[in-house]
Enzyme design. Structure first.
Site, PDB file in Angstrom:
ATOM      1  N   SER A 272       6.067  -5.974 -15.776  1.00 59.08           N
ATOM      2  CA  SER A 272       7.814  -6.738 -15.827  1.00 59.08           C
ATOM      3  C   SER A 272       8.251  -7.501 -14.377  1.00 59.08           C
ATOM      4  O   SER A 272       9.216  -8.434 -14.613  1.00 59.08           O
ATOM      5  CB  SER A 272       8.682  -5.326 -15.520  1.00 59.08           C
ATOM      6  OG  SER A 272       8.270  -4.548 -14.407  1.00 59.08           O
ATOM      7  N   HIS A 302       2.304  -0.870 -20.195  1.00 58.45           N
ATOM      8  CA  HIS A 302       3.035  -1.178 -18.780  1.00 58.45           C
ATOM      9  C   HIS A 302       4.451   0.150 -19.473  1.00 58.45           C
ATOM     10  O   HIS A 302       4.185   1.477 -19.322  1.00 58.45           O
ATOM     11  CB  HIS A 302       3.590  -2.045 -18.218  1.00 58.45           C
ATOM     12  CG  HIS A 302       4.889  -2.590 -17.721  1.00 58.45           C
ATOM     13  ND1 HIS A 302       4.598  -1.937 -16.068  1.00 58.45           N
ATOM     14  CD2 HIS A 302       5.462  -3.334 -17.636  1.00 58.45           C
ATOM     15  CE1 HIS A 302       5.354  -2.290 -15.655  1.00 58.45           C
ATOM     16  NE2 HIS A 302       5.796  -3.244 -15.908  1.00 58.45           N
ATOM     17  N   HIS A 348      -4.543   2.759 -12.945  1.00 61.22           N
ATOM     18  CA  HIS A 348      -3.440   1.541 -12.319  1.00 61.22           C
ATOM     19  C   HIS A 348      -4.300   1.029 -11.994  1.00 61.22           C
ATOM     20  O   HIS A 348      -5.283   0.812 -11.636  1.00 61.22           O
ATOM     21  CB  HIS A 348      -2.893   2.188 -11.097  1.00 61.22           C
ATOM     22  CG  HIS A 348      -1.515   1.786 -11.134  1.00 61.22           C
ATOM     23  ND1 HIS A 348      -1.455   0.935 -10.240  1.00 61.22           N
ATOM     24  CD2 HIS A 348      -0.230   2.041 -11.691  1.00 61.22           C
ATOM     25  CE1 HIS A 348       0.085   0.225 -10.379  1.00 61.22           C
ATOM     26  NE2 HIS A 348       0.002   1.065 -11.080  1.00 61.22           N
ATOM     27  N   ARG A 357       4.413   8.575  -6.665  1.00 58.60           N
ATOM     28  CA  ARG A 357       6.251   8.108  -7.454  1.00 58.60           C
ATOM     29  C   ARG A 357       5.650   9.815  -8.785  1.00 58.60           C
ATOM     30  O   ARG A 357       7.003  10.619  -9.002  1.00 58.60           O
ATOM     31  CB  ARG A 357       6.527   7.308  -8.520  1.00 58.60           C
ATOM     32  CG  ARG A 357       6.197   6.283  -7.368  1.00 58.60           C
ATOM     33  CD  ARG A 357       6.291   4.523  -8.367  1.00 58.60           C
ATOM     34  NE  ARG A 357       5.425   4.511  -8.933  1.00 58.60           N
ATOM     35  CZ  ARG A 357       5.656   3.214 -10.116  1.00 58.60           C
ATOM     36  NH1 ARG A 357       6.023   2.764 -10.287  1.00 58.60           N
ATOM     37  NH2 ARG A 357       4.027   3.191 -10.859  1.00 58.60           N
ATOM     38  N   ASP A 403       4.368   7.548 -14.764  1.00 61.20           N
ATOM     39  CA  ASP A 403       4.237   8.030 -16.341  1.00 61.20           C
ATOM     40  C   ASP A 403       4.017   9.009 -16.843  1.00 61.20           C
ATOM     41  O   ASP A 403       4.399  10.096 -17.783  1.00 61.20           O
ATOM     42  CB  ASP A 403       4.097   7.073 -16.818  1.00 61.20           C
ATOM     43  CG  ASP A 403       4.762   5.763 -16.968  1.00 61.20           C
ATOM     44  OD1 ASP A 403       6.110   5.799 -16.125  1.00 61.20           O
ATOM     45  OD2 ASP A 403       4.326   4.624 -17.401  1.00 61.20           O
TER      46      ASP A 403
END
Ligand code: AMX
Length: 470
Positions: A272, A302, A348, A357, A403
């Site tokens: 992105s 993604h 990743h 995160r 995620d």
């Protein structure tokens, strides 16, 4: 100021270094609460810095590019300037040099000891400076004043079936908003290139301001019978977004502050961010550039992974229950892998440790929902998945990414519509990629044009190289 940056600047030019350090001071001394004025003040020095780096280091090699890298998704090729954040494979993301825990400690919060307000991240990402509460409040107010969406945007969205994926509706809405681009109008009018960044700033801030209402409209349209909720001007950006979605719980507002902040930026190479940067390099305006980036975010490898994770966890629970043994869970994971699918939320392209995160979301869960069965399932997966992926021998990073956790927190507070999750990611991502886009134009970065090759070219090149070195 990060030590490495200071060292570089000290080598470059003493007077420049002194000016640069000003931007990194925690800014209790700063009285200027206008972000555009602050950026305008920085632009001349930043342009000088770019020039100095080019003239001093322009010919220094940043590393070798191998055939594997070229055909392997350009992994590891250092080919882009991205100032707003940097991703370290071992320790994760730093926003302008600050880790997530540092940001949580230093950026202004809405409630004492609470999560930072994303407007603080936006200021930090745009300037490299920790903002004061006054600056954050002024930015909140500025964004509220920009959050107007023309009627035709809703008409365009309404022309889509409600069954269209929320990301399709989001990107369509952003494209319809492009009629408002100040950059496109100014460029057509013959704008001098030294001023490109100014309308890009206006477009970027307008777009960031408008995204929550646009996104909330899509949510209410698709899932709540079109019962739209008006903005509440007493709330900050993230809390107002949660409010327009229909959530009044203060903890959901806190979660949304955390969510928007940690999803805002992840350096420049992800799909992105890179797409926004690439499309912007053709001088496409921020609406066009951001819409392009959102189409990349909508891919399952993604941003769409967050919807896939919750769907997959739900499937696990439906098929084998939530009170499962670790062995039962292992069998299920093997089944997923055997069917040729990835375990969503793990792995990743750059990170080689658990994503910070993920960690900060886990901490939020441990504090506010330790007994939630879905959270317990996420914790079990944290235990079980990495060893299995490691044993398979091909996954470079077996650890969970952002995620793997976000959906479970959202569903706990009642946001259960998984197909909508990537829209939240998209709204959040605007802050990072558009801050960088402003700097792309302020620094006059050129159109991107890497070299591509055919199989034949690669073979001939490698043969001739082997011949030369034999
Ligand atoms: N489950 C199963 N296999 C995996 C895997 C996972 N979670 N992660 C990587 N692999 C596989 C790859 O598919 C690849 O297999 P192949 O050689 O047969 O094609 C092999 O391991 C090597 O891949 P890699 O170098 O470790 O990862 P990558 O850089 O190519 O891809 C990523 C990174 C994130 C796309 C990948 O780990 C993945 O698909 N993860 C699951 C989806 C996901 O969580 N995406 C979200 C990422 C964060 C984000 O952008 N929001």
């Amino acid at each position: 100021m990060p030590r490495a940056v200071k060292l570089l600047l000290d080598q470059l030019k003493p007077s420049h270094s002194a000016r640069w350090s000003r931007y990194y001071q925690a800014s209790s001394a700063a009285s200027n609460a206008d972000l555009r004025a602050k950026i305008a003040e920085m632009v001349p020095d930043e342009r000088e810095k770019l020039k100095a780096i080019k003239s001093k280091y322009g010919k220094v090699s940043l590393g070798e590019t191998t055939v594997d890298m070229a055909i392997g998704g350009m992994r590891g090729i250092k080919g882009m300037l991205w100032e707003t954040s940097l991703l370290d494979p071992e320790e994760g993301i730093r926003f302008r040099g600050m880790s997530i825990p540092e940001c949580q400690k230093k950026l202004p919060a809405a409630i004492p000891g609470g999560e930072p307000i994303p407007e603080g991240f936006l200021w930090l990402l745009s300037t490299g400076e920790v903002p004061t509460k006054e600056q954050v409040n002024a930015l909140s107010e500025d964004l509220r004043s920009r959050a107007k969406i023309p009627g035709h945007v809703f008409d365009v969205i309404n022309a889509l079936p409600k069954t269209a994926h929320p990301m399709t509706q989001l990107t369509t809405g952003i494209m319809a908003l492009q009629t408002e681009s100040e950059f496109a109008k100014a460029y057509e009018g013959g704008l001098h290139k030294s001023k490109y960044w100014e309308p890009v700033y206006e477009d970027s801030m307008n777009l960031i301001a408008r995204l929550p209402e646009l996104a909330a409209y899509i949510y209410r349209r698709v899932y709540k019978g079109g019962d739209v909720i008006a903005a509440d001007s007493s709330l900050d950006y993230a809390a107002n977004f949660a409010h327009m979605l229909g959530f009044k719980d203060e903890l959901m507002h806190e979660l949304m502050r955390l969510y928007v902040s940690i999803h805002s930026d992840h350096e420049g190479g992800n799909v992105s961010a890179h797409t926004v940067h690439l499309v912007g390099s053709a001088l496409s305006d921020p609406y066009l550039s951001f819409a392009a980036g959102m189409n990349g975010l909508a891919g399952p490898l993604h941003g769409l992974a967050n919807q896939e994770v919750l769907r997959w966890i739900q499937q696990v629970v439906d098929e084998i229950g939530s009170e499962v043994s670790l062995d039962q869970l292992k069998d299920y994971i093997h089944k997923t892998l055997k069917s040729g699918r990835v375990v969503p939320g793990f792995g990743h392209a750059v990170l080689r440790k658990t994503d910070p995160r993920y960690i900060c979301q886990r901490e939020f869960a441990l504090k506010h929902l330790p007994e939630d069965p879905m959270f317990k399932m996420v914790s079990k997966l944290f235990e079980v998945v990495p060893p299995i992926l490691l044993a398979g021998g091909k996954v470079k990073n077996p650890w969970p990414n952002v995620d793997a956790h976000s959906g479970v927190l959202l569903q706990y507070y009642g946001l259960k519509e998984q197909n909508y999750y990537t829209v939240l990611f998209g709204v959040s991502r605007a802050m990072g990629v558009l801050s960088q886009l402003i700097w792309d134009r302020a620094l006059g970065l050129p159109i991107e044009r890497p070299k591509s090759m055919t199989f034949e070219y690669i073979e001939n090149y490698c043969k001739s190289k082997a011949g030369m070195t034999a």
